[in-house]
Design a protein around this motif. Sequence first.
Motif, PDB file in Angstrom:
ATOM      1  N   ARG A 198       0.853  -1.193   0.000  1.00 44.31           N
ATOM      2  CA  ARG A 198       0.000   0.000   0.000  1.00 44.31           C
ATOM      3  C   ARG A 198       0.884   1.236   0.000  1.00 44.31           C
ATOM      4  NH1 ARG A 198      -2.862  -3.644  -0.552  1.00 44.31           N
ATOM      5  NH2 ARG A 198      -4.791  -4.233   0.479  1.00 44.31           N
ATOM      6  N   ILE A 199       0.489   2.236  -0.750  1.00 44.91           N
ATOM      7  CA  ILE A 199       1.192   3.513  -0.728  1.00 44.91           C
ATOM      8  C   ILE A 199       0.188   4.550  -0.256  1.00 44.91           C
ATOM      9  CG2 ILE A 199       2.409   5.253  -2.083  1.00 44.91           C
ATOM     10  CD1 ILE A 199       2.953   2.981  -4.148  1.00 44.91           C
ATOM     11  N   THR A 200       0.495   5.201   0.857  1.00 44.61           N
ATOM     12  CA  THR A 200      -0.417   6.217   1.374  1.00 44.61           C
ATOM     13  C   THR A 200       0.093   7.593   0.980  1.00 44.61           C
ATOM     14  OG1 THR A 200      -0.836   4.799   3.241  1.00 44.61           O
ATOM     15  CG2 THR A 200      -1.583   7.054   3.439  1.00 44.61           C
ATOM     16  N   ILE A 201      -0.817   8.439   0.519  1.00 50.72           N
ATOM     17  CA  ILE A 201      -0.416   9.771   0.052  1.00 50.72           C
ATOM     18  C   ILE A 201      -1.248  10.827   0.751  1.00 50.72           C
ATOM     19  CG2 ILE A 201      -0.273  11.295  -1.961  1.00 50.72           C
ATOM     20  CD1 ILE A 201      -0.013   8.756  -3.671  1.00 50.72           C
ATOM     21  N   ASN A 202      -0.570  11.782   1.372  1.00 46.16           N
ATOM     22  CA  ASN A 202      -1.252  12.910   2.008  1.00 46.16           C
ATOM     23  C   ASN A 202      -1.533  13.983   0.983  1.00 46.16           C
ATOM     24  OD1 ASN A 202      -1.324  12.015   4.597  1.00 46.16           O
ATOM     25  ND2 ASN A 202      -0.546  13.938   5.440  1.00 46.16           N
ATOM     26  N   LEU A 203      -2.794  14.290   0.777  1.00 47.46           N
ATOM     27  CA  LEU A 203      -3.145  15.303  -0.210  1.00 47.46           C
ATOM     28  C   LEU A 203      -3.476  16.602   0.483  1.00 47.46           C
ATOM     29  CD1 LEU A 203      -5.617  13.243  -2.404  1.00 47.46           C
ATOM     30  CD2 LEU A 203      -3.188  13.618  -2.802  1.00 47.46           C
ATOM     31  N   ASN A 204      -3.446  17.658  -0.313  1.00 46.80           N
ATOM     32  CA  ASN A 204      -3.906  18.938   0.189  1.00 46.80           C
ATOM     33  C   ASN A 204      -5.434  18.872   0.305  1.00 46.80           C
ATOM     34  OD1 ASN A 204      -4.914  21.607   0.257  1.00 46.80           O
ATOM     35  ND2 ASN A 204      -2.939  22.325  -0.494  1.00 46.80           N
ATOM     36  N   HIS A 205      -5.930  19.252   1.477  1.00 46.68           N
ATOM     37  CA  HIS A 205      -7.362  19.187   1.765  1.00 46.68           C
ATOM     38  C   HIS A 205      -8.241  19.749   0.673  1.00 46.68           C
ATOM     39  CE1 HIS A 205      -9.211  17.815   5.420  1.00 46.68           C
ATOM     40  NE2 HIS A 205      -8.015  17.887   5.979  1.00 46.68           N
ATOM     41  N   SER A 206      -7.932  21.017   0.293  1.00 46.33           N
ATOM     42  CA  SER A 206      -8.882  21.757  -0.535  1.00 46.33           C
ATOM     43  C   SER A 206      -8.802  21.392  -2.008  1.00 46.33           C
ATOM     44  CB  SER A 206      -8.648  23.262  -0.347  1.00 46.33           C
ATOM     45  OG  SER A 206      -7.263  23.506  -0.479  1.00 46.33           O
ATOM     46  N   GLU A 207      -7.651  20.884  -2.432  1.00 55.34           N
ATOM     47  CA  GLU A 207      -7.517  20.645  -3.871  1.00 55.34           C
ATOM     48  C   GLU A 207      -7.243  19.189  -4.190  1.00 55.34           C
ATOM     49  OE1 GLU A 207      -5.522  23.931  -6.242  1.00 55.34           O
ATOM     50  OE2 GLU A 207      -5.043  24.451  -4.156  1.00 55.34           O
ATOM     51  N   SER A 208      -7.968  18.308  -3.493  1.00 57.02           N
ATOM     52  CA  SER A 208      -7.645  16.894  -3.643  1.00 57.02           C
ATOM     53  C   SER A 208      -7.966  16.391  -5.051  1.00 57.02           C
ATOM     54  CB  SER A 208      -8.385  16.080  -2.586  1.00 57.02           C
ATOM     55  OG  SER A 208      -9.759  16.347  -2.657  1.00 57.02           O
ATOM     56  N   SER A 209      -9.030  16.937  -5.677  1.00 57.15           N
ATOM     57  CA  SER A 209      -9.362  16.395  -6.995  1.00 57.15           C
ATOM     58  C   SER A 209      -8.285  16.754  -8.006  1.00 57.15           C
ATOM     59  CB  SER A 209     -10.727  16.897  -7.450  1.00 57.15           C
ATOM     60  OG  SER A 209     -10.801  18.290  -7.282  1.00 57.15           O
ATOM     61  N   ALA A 210      -7.742  17.974  -7.898  1.00 53.62           N
ATOM     62  CA  ALA A 210      -6.657  18.365  -8.796  1.00 53.62           C
ATOM     63  C   ALA A 210      -5.445  17.464  -8.564  1.00 53.62           C
ATOM     64  CB  ALA A 210      -6.276  19.820  -8.548  1.00 53.62           C
ATOM     65  N   ALA A 211      -5.216  17.172  -7.287  1.00 52.91           N
ATOM     66  CA  ALA A 211      -4.073  16.324  -6.957  1.00 52.91           C
ATOM     67  C   ALA A 211      -4.236  14.935  -7.548  1.00 52.91           C
ATOM     68  CB  ALA A 211      -3.931  16.241  -5.441  1.00 52.91           C
ATOM     69  N   ILE A 212      -5.487  14.426  -7.540  1.00 50.91           N
ATOM     70  CA  ILE A 212      -5.707  13.073  -8.053  1.00 50.91           C
ATOM     71  C   ILE A 212      -5.473  13.029  -9.560  1.00 50.91           C
ATOM     72  CG2 ILE A 212      -7.495  11.330  -8.448  1.00 50.91           C
ATOM     73  CD1 ILE A 212      -8.564  12.110  -5.659  1.00 50.91           C
ATOM     74  N   VAL A 213      -5.965  14.053 -10.239  1.00 45.83           N
ATOM     75  CA  VAL A 213      -5.752  14.105 -11.692  1.00 45.83           C
ATOM     76  C   VAL A 213      -4.253  14.074 -11.996  1.00 45.83           C
ATOM     77  CG1 VAL A 213      -6.004  15.528 -13.748  1.00 45.83           C
ATOM     78  CG2 VAL A 213      -7.912  15.310 -12.130  1.00 45.83           C
ATOM     79  N   TRP A 214      -3.535  14.868 -11.245  1.00 44.30           N
ATOM     80  CA  TRP A 214      -2.086  14.939 -11.459  1.00 44.30           C
ATOM     81  C   TRP A 214      -1.428  13.604 -11.123  1.00 44.30           C
ATOM     82  CZ3 TRP A 214       2.330  14.705  -8.369  1.00 44.30           C
ATOM     83  CH2 TRP A 214       3.512  15.111  -9.021  1.00 44.30           C
ATOM     84  N   LEU A 215      -1.907  12.990 -10.049  1.00 47.24           N
ATOM     85  CA  LEU A 215      -1.369  11.706  -9.615  1.00 47.24           C
ATOM     86  C   LEU A 215      -1.559  10.656 -10.704  1.00 47.24           C
ATOM     87  CD1 LEU A 215      -0.391   9.794  -7.237  1.00 47.24           C
ATOM     88  CD2 LEU A 215      -2.798   9.406  -6.803  1.00 47.24           C
ATOM     89  N   GLU A 216      -2.760  10.640 -11.294  1.00 43.40           N
ATOM     90  CA  GLU A 216      -3.047   9.662 -12.335  1.00 43.40           C
ATOM     91  C   GLU A 216      -2.085   9.820 -13.503  1.00 43.40           C
ATOM     92  OE1 GLU A 216      -7.168  10.110 -13.363  1.00 43.40           O
ATOM     93  OE2 GLU A 216      -7.840   8.795 -11.730  1.00 43.40           O
ATOM     94  N   ARG A 217      -1.846  11.083 -13.849  1.00 50.05           N
ATOM     95  CA  ARG A 217      -0.975  11.335 -14.986  1.00 50.05           C
ATOM     96  C   ARG A 217       0.452  10.862 -14.684  1.00 50.05           C
ATOM     97  NH1 ARG A 217      -0.804  16.988 -15.922  1.00 50.05           N
ATOM     98  NH2 ARG A 217      -2.979  17.033 -15.276  1.00 50.05           N
TER      99      ARG A 217
END
Lengths: 877, 107
Positions: free
Chosen positions: A702-721
């Motif tokens: 498992r890899i756990t990633i701490n995201l920024n609270h307010s911009e998690s969806s942007a972070a996920i898009v970037w993560l996917e890429r």
Amino acid sequence: MKTSPPKRALQFLRWFCREDYLEEIEGDLTEVYIKEAETFPRKARWKFTWSVVKCFRPEFMKSFKNKYPSNSYGMYKSYFKIGWRNIIKHKTLSFINVAGLSAGLTCFTLVALWVTDEMSYDKFNENYDRIVRVIGTTQTESGAIESAVTSAPMSQALKNDFPEVENAVRLAIRGDIVTYKNQQLYQPDILLADPSFFDIFSFPLSRGNPATALNEPYSIILTQSSAKKYFGENDPIGENLTINMYDGSGYGALYKITGVMPDPPKNSHFRFTMLASFKTIEIANPDVLTLDGWGDSSFYTYILLKDGVDQKAFSEKISHFYGKYVGDLFDIWRNLYSYKLQPLRDIHLHSNLQNEIGPTGSINNVYLFSAIGIFVLLLAGINYINLAIAGSINRAKEVGIKKVVGALKGQLIAQYLVESVFTTLFALGISLLMSWLLQAVFTQLTGKILSPFDSLSLLYSLLFVSILLGICSGAYPAMILSGFEPLKILKGNYQHGESGLSLRKSLLVVQFTITIVLVTSIIIVNSQMNFIKHKDLGYNNEALLFLRVHGNTDVIKGFAAFKNELLTNPLISIVATSNAVPGAGFSHGESETIDRNGKSIQLSTARLRTDSDYFAAYGINLMEGRNFTSEAAKDTIQPIIINEAAVRMAGWESPQAAIGKPFRIGGTYGEVIGVVQNFHFASLHDRIEPLAIYPVGERFSRITINLNHSESSAAIVWLERTWRRHFPSSLLDYDFVDRQIGEQYWAEEQFSKIVLSFSFMSLVIACLGLYGLVSYAATQKVKEIGIRKVLGATINSIIVLLSGSYFMLLGISLFISVPIAYYMMSRWLENFAYRTSISWWMFVVAGSMVIAIALITVSVQAIKAALMNPVKSLRSE
Amino acid sequence: MAQILGEFEELVLLMVAAQHDKAYGVSILENLEEELGKKLNISAIHVALKRMEDKGFVKSRFGGITEDRGGRRKKYYIITALGKRMLDEQYALRNGIYRRIPKISFG
């Protein structure tokens, strides 16, 4: 002297003889008798009786077929006509009746569907009564823990050692990545089984040979739907699938498809989408069959017993059967591990062990929902009784006239029963329609796709229940109605039915008691769910994303670069690796350490493997000692961090004292380097257990990633890429930690939704009934109200007059329901080690809510009646 | 249609005719018992009367209430013309045959 002929003989004669002959025959017989009785009284009696018997011949008998060949068709027609007119005449009342009954029957239908499905689990197996599962018991300081898993060598040993065993099968279940046409898909619920699987359980194969399909390692059988998913309409037999399961390389192993089977029934306690050979595990992990393997409880063992074997006695026989296979270890294990058997029939509803093969049901829920279903039906029946009794006054004249023109009591009862059965059957029709319409909701609530139209026997029993309901709820009003005395009614001085009033009142109390109990339960369930949501778990679970690695070698090898790139993005703060995330359940195992006196002690602890960033990612507080270093996995003495619970269990006086203590996990020796504060890594059902954490190194999953609270969806898009750039052929399988945690309470969520719908239903039904009763009382008292108003009564006083008595009844219901609800809900809360307390405000809220709704219902009618112009009601007299 | 008159029925019919307008169950029973010198059961009389009434040999009417019958009325039977003719034919038949018997001497 006058004597009369024998009574019984005369009665008999009068009973059978045709009426046009009776006069003559009885007269003649009596005359002869009287003459003879003067001389021989005894003989005369005999002779009379004898003569009567001789008269008992067909030509003297009356016709019993149809005393009055009257037109009964007309009578039945009038039953329906009058019944129908009554429904039309009292629209509100009829609507309430039908609505209440169909609501009750709908609930009942859905409950019956659910209960029959729960009870049907695993019954499709022909050997249902002879299949048992081996379960293990581990003694720990905090008590015995029962677990559904056992070790791999066990089934063969049991087969060899005990003649009672006819056959045995090992199962393992896991979800893994399937690579097909360069696409990776996550395939859940892949079952691995021995070839004997088909001899023990009743799963047919539609393609392939059950005797050989699972013989070879890396062979796999697909279910119909998974075959369709990968191969469409093509024949999958002989094809290969790449699955990241038991492969040395990390790139997946080729599994050969040897069969296709129909999708397994949903009412099996384990579900699967693919079925691979257990041999695969033995080839990939030869250790499982060695001495070490005896200690590796990761598999399920099912036994088919021979006919007539006493399961209980045999279960005791195997408790320590493994002793001769484990050598010296037995001295330690003897007191730690024991085994017993669990019948297949107990698995779904009566078993709640650790590491169950699939989600289990609960017999308590079956009882609870059956009780609720019957209660709601009862509520609807009570409504009908109440309204029918109240309405009976209106029909008194009808009964009077009918009696005068010769209706028998039985006929009147039959008429009212026909009416009530007719109403319930009508309601059944509506409720079947309703349950059909509610199917989607039902499926969402229970996760079951069921329809009342699937099973004919269920439909029959529903029909039976409805007729029974109709008869039961119609019986009492029918008795009351048919018991009216025609003379009194028609004279006009008939008093309103005070006799039915106390019964009506007590039925109302029952209704509202049930309703308040249900509403209180829902408040308590909700407050517990709230408690769970807001409980400080001892770690941060928000905006935490985790990725499942699924043993992808690419990912493990390229992880360092991937991590570095992730950390360059300001939206991502911490990246940590581990073998598990909270909420999904940690594995358990045996550990050894020394207590404060230096004496060696055994502990059973949960296990977690992490890297040094894990504590920061989850905000877990390190109380004492130090964190792992980044190279910790390579240390010769394994560094170990434990939690407070482990400190307490080992009996050390303080967390400081724990530092530096030797600590063996399985076969690895280590040393305690730190102590973390307790955190709820398992669900709140259980107390926090001792936990041992050690470095994960490269074996992370498992890899756990701490995201920024307010911009998690942007972070996920970037993560996917980023993921796609680093690992183009690997599946990105991510989830949120808080969702994973919430999943542990899925059953409770469902439970609260179901109880909520039931309490809503019962509230509606009870209020419908109340509304009907009050509107009835108002029409009955319309003249009284008129006169009171003429004499100067205020509107308020009339409202109080109409609704006052109900207020008291509600008070009584509240009084009765509190202890019932308290008892029921404290039992339910016992499921949780961490729970909210039941406090008085919950009862107050539930009670005042129900009472408020009831009073609103009452007042609507009462106000309407009170506002009426007295001229209207009094003019006619 | 050939009307049949059974042997016992003939006796009862004879008695009804003999007790013209005064015949009812018990009187027929008692007189027949006296004539025949043996005990009969009243129900046998009833059966015979009902059958003959169906065949139209007798007709009936109710009489007044008498105390000794438990408040039940008597049912009086009268022979009809058809019944009388039946009796006559029966009588003629038997008489005719009887007369054909030669003088026989019983040693």
